[in-house]
Design a protein around this motif. Structure first.
Motif, PDB file in Angstrom:
ATOM      1  N   ASP A   1      -2.509   7.189   6.234  1.00 33.18           N
ATOM      2  CA  ASP A   1      -1.236   6.924   6.926  1.00 33.18           C
ATOM      3  C   ASP A   1      -0.529   5.790   6.184  1.00 33.18           C
TER       4      ASP A   1
ATOM      5  N   ASN B   1       0.357  16.600   6.928  1.00 34.50           N
ATOM      6  CA  ASN B   1       0.936  16.445   8.270  1.00 34.50           C
ATOM      7  C   ASN B   1       2.029  15.386   8.344  1.00 34.50           C
TER       8      ASN B   1
ATOM      9  N   ILE C   1       0.136  14.150  16.199  1.00 39.65           N
ATOM     10  CA  ILE C   1      -0.523  15.393  15.779  1.00 39.65           C
ATOM     11  C   ILE C   1      -1.594  15.108  14.726  1.00 39.65           C
TER      12      ILE C   1
ATOM     13  N   ILE D   1       5.705  19.292  20.697  1.00 35.26           N
ATOM     14  CA  ILE D   1       4.404  18.671  20.960  1.00 35.26           C
ATOM     15  C   ILE D   1       4.669  17.244  21.434  1.00 35.26           C
TER      16      ILE D   1
ATOM     17  N   TYR E   1      15.808  17.737   8.425  1.00 33.27           N
ATOM     18  CA  TYR E   1      14.446  18.050   8.878  1.00 33.27           C
ATOM     19  C   TYR E   1      14.181  19.569   8.802  1.00 33.27           C
TER      20      TYR E   1
ATOM     21  N   THR F   1       4.374  13.744  21.394  1.00 31.71           N
ATOM     22  CA  THR F   1       3.878  12.695  20.487  1.00 31.71           C
ATOM     23  C   THR F   1       4.901  11.551  20.465  1.00 31.71           C
TER      24      THR F   1
HETATM   25  N1  NAD Z   1       5.856  16.425  17.654  1.00 31.08           N
HETATM   26  C1  NAD Z   1       6.406  17.625  17.524  1.00 31.08           C
HETATM   27  O1  NAD Z   1       6.916  18.211  18.494  1.00 31.08           O
HETATM   28  C2  NAD Z   1       6.422  18.308  16.191  1.00 31.08           C
HETATM   29  C3  NAD Z   1       6.890  19.625  16.153  1.00 31.08           C
HETATM   30  C4  NAD Z   1       6.894  20.281  14.940  1.00 31.08           C
HETATM   31  C5  NAD Z   1       6.415  19.660  13.806  1.00 31.08           C
HETATM   32  N2  NAD Z   1       5.970  18.376  13.870  1.00 31.08           N
HETATM   33  C6  NAD Z   1       5.475  17.780  12.641  1.00 31.08           C
HETATM   34  O2  NAD Z   1       4.174  17.288  12.843  1.00 31.08           O
HETATM   35  C7  NAD Z   1       3.941  16.175  11.993  1.00 31.08           C
HETATM   36  C8  NAD Z   1       3.449  14.996  12.813  1.00 31.08           C
HETATM   37  O3  NAD Z   1       4.423  14.670  13.783  1.00 31.08           O
HETATM   38  P1  NAD Z   1       4.127  13.735  15.050  1.00 31.08           P
HETATM   39  O4  NAD Z   1       4.951  14.236  16.150  1.00 31.08           O
HETATM   40  O5  NAD Z   1       2.662  13.572  15.235  1.00 31.08           O
HETATM   41  O6  NAD Z   1       4.798  12.361  14.541  1.00 31.08           O
HETATM   42  P2  NAD Z   1       4.372  10.832  14.777  1.00 31.08           P
HETATM   43  O7  NAD Z   1       5.590  10.048  14.452  1.00 31.08           O
HETATM   44  O8  NAD Z   1       3.742  10.654  16.106  1.00 31.08           O
HETATM   45  O9  NAD Z   1       3.260  10.591  13.671  1.00 31.08           O
HETATM   46  C9  NAD Z   1       3.573  10.653  12.299  1.00 31.08           C
HETATM   47  C10 NAD Z   1       2.600   9.789  11.523  1.00 31.08           C
HETATM   48  O10 NAD Z   1       2.974   9.903  10.140  1.00 31.08           O
HETATM   49  C11 NAD Z   1       2.978   8.602   9.583  1.00 31.08           C
HETATM   50  N3  NAD Z   1       3.927   8.560   8.476  1.00 31.08           N
HETATM   51  C12 NAD Z   1       5.265   8.484   8.524  1.00 31.08           C
HETATM   52  N4  NAD Z   1       5.777   8.425   7.287  1.00 31.08           N
HETATM   53  C13 NAD Z   1       4.717   8.486   6.433  1.00 31.08           C
HETATM   54  C14 NAD Z   1       4.599   8.458   5.028  1.00 31.08           C
HETATM   55  N5  NAD Z   1       5.670   8.338   4.243  1.00 31.08           N
HETATM   56  N6  NAD Z   1       3.367   8.549   4.484  1.00 31.08           N
HETATM   57  C15 NAD Z   1       2.272   8.648   5.262  1.00 31.08           C
HETATM   58  N7  NAD Z   1       2.322   8.641   6.608  1.00 31.08           N
HETATM   59  C16 NAD Z   1       3.535   8.577   7.183  1.00 31.08           C
HETATM   60  C17 NAD Z   1       3.389   7.673  10.708  1.00 31.08           C
HETATM   61  O11 NAD Z   1       2.980   6.323  10.458  1.00 31.08           O
HETATM   62  C18 NAD Z   1       2.665   8.300  11.893  1.00 31.08           C
HETATM   63  O12 NAD Z   1       1.356   7.781  12.036  1.00 31.08           O
HETATM   64  C19 NAD Z   1       5.255  15.917  11.267  1.00 31.08           C
HETATM   65  O13 NAD Z   1       5.248  16.559  10.002  1.00 31.08           O
HETATM   66  C20 NAD Z   1       6.268  16.571  12.162  1.00 31.08           C
HETATM   67  O14 NAD Z   1       7.428  16.951  11.463  1.00 31.08           O
HETATM   68  C21 NAD Z   1       5.963  17.676  15.038  1.00 31.08           C
END
Ligand code: NAD
Length: 264
Positions: free
Chosen positions: A50, A103, A31, A200, A167, A202
């Motif tokens: 990141d 994010n 995302i 989403i 979470y 991912t």
């Molecule tokens: N994918 C979904 O369905 C979904 C749904 C609701 C909310 N979210 C939220 O969206 C956001 C992104 O999720 P995603 O699915 O893209 O996850 P993802 O795991 O694909 O990407 C997360 C990114 O955050 C980075 N990261 C992790 N820990 C970190 C830290 N301590 N400091 C800086 N960067 C860090 C990772 O290296 C990665 O690049 C998150 O907050 C997640 O909770 C995702």
């Protein structure tokens, strides 16, 4: 089968954030990457942060390839010092921080009796501590500028997800944080909103949900799952001027799954 009302080229094409500096955390994947690419496409200069610097560099390179400007930064949002250095770096390079997208997030799933203290602490430190750390330094700069937009990525899980008490707790707390901060900083011309994504596609969801994605589709009113681009469009709206009268809100972007369960 995905039912699209419009192509991605047709969506939000008039929304612009030209000359704005946008910081996106967790922008090396999923995302966050989608948000960074879209904000850059809309004219923003991007700080791509990141914990994984190689991933941040890869996203920044994609932005450069599409003609945008981006600075990759290694930042663990759970670290106060990293958050401070990231915002200082943005100010040194670009002169302002106009948009912050909190994010970065992680999941460490288990039912509560099996959840270790490490799982609890890690999720709180990144998902909630990270939002606090980055916001604290960004909002200080935004108050000086008397303008700014903050978008916090919560989750549909704020309503409660089985096996995700840690979470879900952080994602609910983000909703409260967003509302409280909006009250504090509104008089300084700073808007604060949150987005609660549903499923989403991912790397995070592929790791946690895996093959049961088809089950998610069946329980979604729109019978589909979302992509990072769906969240990026909503972030762009909240970062751009057409949403100038909106603050303290949490926008669900989840194909209707936050409405309730389907009857089967
Ligand atoms: N994918 C979904 O369905 C979904 C749904 C609701 C909310 N979210 C939220 O969206 C956001 C992104 O999720 P995603 O699915 O893209 O996850 P993802 O795991 O694909 O990407 C997360 C990114 O955050 C980075 N990261 C992790 N820990 C970190 C830290 N301590 N400091 C800086 N960067 C860090 C990772 O290296 C990665 O690049 C998150 O907050 C997640 O909770 C995702």
């Amino acid at each position: 089968m995905r039912h699209r009302l419009e192509t991605s080229e047709e969506r939000g094409k008039d929304l612009r954030i030209d000359d704005k500096v946008a910081v996106v955390t967790g922008a090396g994947s999923g995302i966050g990457e989608g948000i960074a690419l879209r904000l850059a496409e809309a004219g923003g200069a991007l700080v791509v942060a990141d914990i994984d610097l190689d991933a941040a560099r890869a996203t920044a390179a994609k932005i450069s390839d599409q003609g945008g400007e981006a600075m990759p930064v290694a930042c663990n949002v759970a670290s106060t010092e990293d958050a401070r250095a990231m915002i200082d770096g943005a100010l040194n390079r670009f002169g302002s921080v106009d948009v912050l997208v909190n994010n970065a997030g992680i999941a460490r799933d288990a039912i509560v009796p099996k959840m270790t203290e490490e799982m609890w602490d890690a999720v709180l430190a990144v998902n909630l501590g990270g939002v606090f750390n980055c916001t604290k330094f960004a909002v200080t700069a935004m108050k000086r500028q008397c303008s700014g937009r903050i978008v916090n990525i919560s989750s549909r899980a704020y309503l409660g997800n089985y096996g995700q008490a840690n979470y879900s707790a952080t994602k609910g707390a983000i909703v409260g944080f967003t509302r409280a901060l909006a009250l504090e900083v509104g008089p300084f011309g700073i808007r604060v909103n949150a987005i609660a994504p549903g499923y989403i596609d991912t790397p995070m969801t592929r790791a946690t949900v895996g093959d049961s994605v088809e089950q998610y589709k069946l329980t979604s009113p729109l019978r589909t799952v979302g992509s990072p681009a769906d969240i990026a469009e909503a972030v762009l709206f909240l970062a751009a001027s057409p949403s100038d009268y909106i603050t303290g809100e949490t926008l669900s972007v989840g194909g209707g799954r936050s409405i309730g369960q389907q009857p089967f």
